[in-house]
Design an enzyme around this catalytic site. Sequence first.
Site, short mmCIF file in Angstrom:
data_model
loop_
_atom_site.label_atom_id
_atom_site.label_comp_id
_atom_site.label_asym_id
_atom_site.label_seq_id
_atom_site.Cartn_x
_atom_site.Cartn_y
_atom_site.Cartn_z
N GLU A 135 0.82 -1.21 0.00
CA GLU A 135 0.00 0.00 0.00
C GLU A 135 0.86 1.27 0.00
O GLU A 135 0.65 2.19 0.78
CB GLU A 135 -0.97 -0.01 1.18
CG GLU A 135 -1.89 -1.23 1.15
CD GLU A 135 -3.03 -1.19 2.16
OE1 GLU A 135 -2.83 -0.68 3.27
OE2 GLU A 135 -4.12 -1.69 1.81
N ASP A 169 -8.50 -9.30 3.96
CA ASP A 169 -8.29 -8.20 4.89
C ASP A 169 -9.37 -8.09 5.96
O ASP A 169 -10.26 -7.26 5.85
CB ASP A 169 -8.23 -6.88 4.09
CG ASP A 169 -7.75 -5.73 4.94
OD1 ASP A 169 -7.22 -5.99 6.03
OD2 ASP A 169 -7.89 -4.58 4.50
N GLU A 199 -12.91 -2.54 11.82
CA GLU A 199 -12.85 -1.79 10.57
C GLU A 199 -13.96 -2.20 9.60
O GLU A 199 -14.57 -1.36 8.95
CB GLU A 199 -11.48 -2.00 9.91
CG GLU A 199 -11.37 -1.39 8.53
CD GLU A 199 -10.01 -1.59 7.87
OE1 GLU A 199 -9.09 -2.13 8.51
OE2 GLU A 199 -9.87 -1.20 6.70
O1 GCW Z 1 -7.04 -3.06 5.28
C1 GCW Z 1 -6.07 -2.20 5.32
C2 GCW Z 1 -6.59 -1.06 6.13
C3 GCW Z 1 -5.50 -0.04 6.26
C4 GCW Z 1 -4.32 -0.73 6.94
C5 GCW Z 1 -3.89 -1.94 6.10
C6 GCW Z 1 -2.79 -2.73 6.76
C7 GCW Z 1 -2.76 0.20 8.39
O2 GCW Z 1 -7.72 -0.54 5.50
O3 GCW Z 1 -5.99 1.00 7.03
O4 GCW Z 1 -3.26 0.13 7.12
O5 GCW Z 1 -4.97 -2.79 5.96
O6 GCW Z 1 -3.10 -3.69 7.46
O7 GCW Z 1 -1.63 -2.42 6.58
#
Ligand code: GCW
Length: 668
Positions: free
Chosen positions: A276, A350, A378
Amino acid sequence: MAVPDFSGEDGYRLWQRYDVIDAALPTATLKVVGRTETHNIIRDEFRRAFANRVGQSSGTLLVQKITPELQARFNLQADITAQLGDEGFILKRHGNDILITAKTDIGLLYGSYHLLRLVFIQQPLDSLSVLQNPKIQRRLLNHWDDLDRHTERGYAGESIFDWHRLPLDKDQRYYDYARANASIGINGMVPINVNANALMLTPMYLQKVKALADIVRPYGIKMYLSIKFSSPQQLDGLDTSDPLDPQVQKWWKHKAAEIYQLIPDFGGFLVKANSEGQPGPGDYGRTHAEGANMLATALKPYGGVVFWRAFVYANDPAKERSLQAYDEFVPLDGKFMDNVIVQVKNGPIDFQPREPFSPLFGATPETPLAMELQITQEYLGFSTHLAYLGTLFEEAMDADTHVKGPGSAVAKVVDGSLYNHKLTGIAGVANTGMQRNWTGHIFAQSNWYAFGRLAWDHTLSAKQIANEWIKQTLTVQPEAVRQVEAIMMPSREYVVEYMTPLGLHHLMDSGHHYGPGPWVDNLGRADWNPVYYHRADKQGIGLDRTASGTDAVSQYAPYWQQKFANPETTPKELLLWFHHLPWDYQLANGETLWNELVSYYYRGVDGVSDMQQRWQQVKPYIDANQFRQVEMALSIQQQEAQWWRDASVLYFQTISERPIPTGLPKPA
Ligand code: GCW
């Protein structure tokens, strides 16, 4: 209209409401032998718990490190005491006396918290004889908190860590945080986001980290830091952060030395790299192993470890997202140093309300894997929806990978027993914030509690943990405990049903992940779009991950490959995770897929109504303020469950072009 009175229990004391629950010290006298800070904490804890309440029997409650004399006095066999690990403890009754013993101060603290738990959940102590060691060595909270106190995916107010005021302002919250964690066996913390800020490693911030580390140390908690891989460039102007560059290696060695001088028991680094948008070894054509080993080399002389996250899906955007972590990490098995542990989310996408277990678990015999669970909700309604995650955590741990035949549970990968690893770990993404009750929703406290308890002992059941939590937090009245259990145990399943039933996933609206967005199809990356995951079309719905599709099933052990290859042998709750099926596909119960899908959405909403009704019944036994907070949150959840149902059913209906099955009310 009367002004509401909100002066009751505000939830700050979490599951440590000793002073309002009726219980007495099980003996007349307390004797804690020793004068370290940890001993003082133990004394203080019993004082808080029993203040002026005199014990019932005449004996002594003795808290003392194990000695041969104690062994003889309390009839402890040598083979029992030989089993004691460094964090373990023994509780033993002998006549009217009770002994809490251990090899270390921290073992004594854990034993004390366990005895307190037994007292407050009203366990009889007559024939008390307990030996416990944690099953997983490093049990961490990962905070996704930024330096400016914003918390990524945090729904309980700003971060509890006030970097501006540290190191001199040692807020009482830090001590209360440490107490709460110690009481459930959490022994490590990462106070800073995995999307790390390089500033954290500057001398000024390290002083602040040291202050926190000093506070939590007597509670058995070690400090770890998330680091930014590009720190050498960002902080000291090096022209690269290439892990094979000698200057870069030297930079990290110096940094490690600087940290250990301030924090001699520093735990190590947590790293999100090449994920990311974060920097990492891949920026220089190096592997995750080369990156991790460079840091591990710097930490090694001091006993530090590297938690290297496997949450990556960057390298090949054309490849279906669930495949990517496995494909990147399995070839690196055997290449990591022995103080590196790879941290894997429970599922391959996720933190969805439901996912199959990640196929990485069991696929790297040479590499220890830590499990990462998300305590903060989340994708499960933030802190307004009641979702007890003990059941989710239990499901994730108990899943049987079959990599070495039946009995190869994910928990055995994580506790090291499957491949005989000494370095073991588990991390929970924290749900704490500055709200008075820490977590925003009283029931979200139970997820923090459940994480700690399962990290300590993954054989505990979610039900038993719920029962413990209720009695310490809400009420011990037996009928009310039963009702609250009946709220908690199916609560996560209700969320699955009204958001993403039958294996659907990632249908939350963009960015914030709150509320439905199954129609979203315009985000920057294909695999951020909900349509990528449900693939609904005229013919049917679901993502084909079998050999005719993305072939994600091939990453699992043969046992699961066979099961997942065929919709008839795929567990119903994962059906659309693995298969794209016609709307009229017939399920084992005779229903069509469309009808079943719709009825699940309705069932989830009914579940929330059931929780509301049960909550009304326990009103007389719950503190008025706690009661009202949950009552109001449930009314939000009721509305939003309907929103999820109606939006999802109506959207999918535009594609399936089939009627709402008879007997169900039409969506509003
Ligand atoms: O799913 C994603 C989240 C991000 C998070 C990422 C991760 C911290 O939406 O907010 O970043 O996973 O786990 O690195």
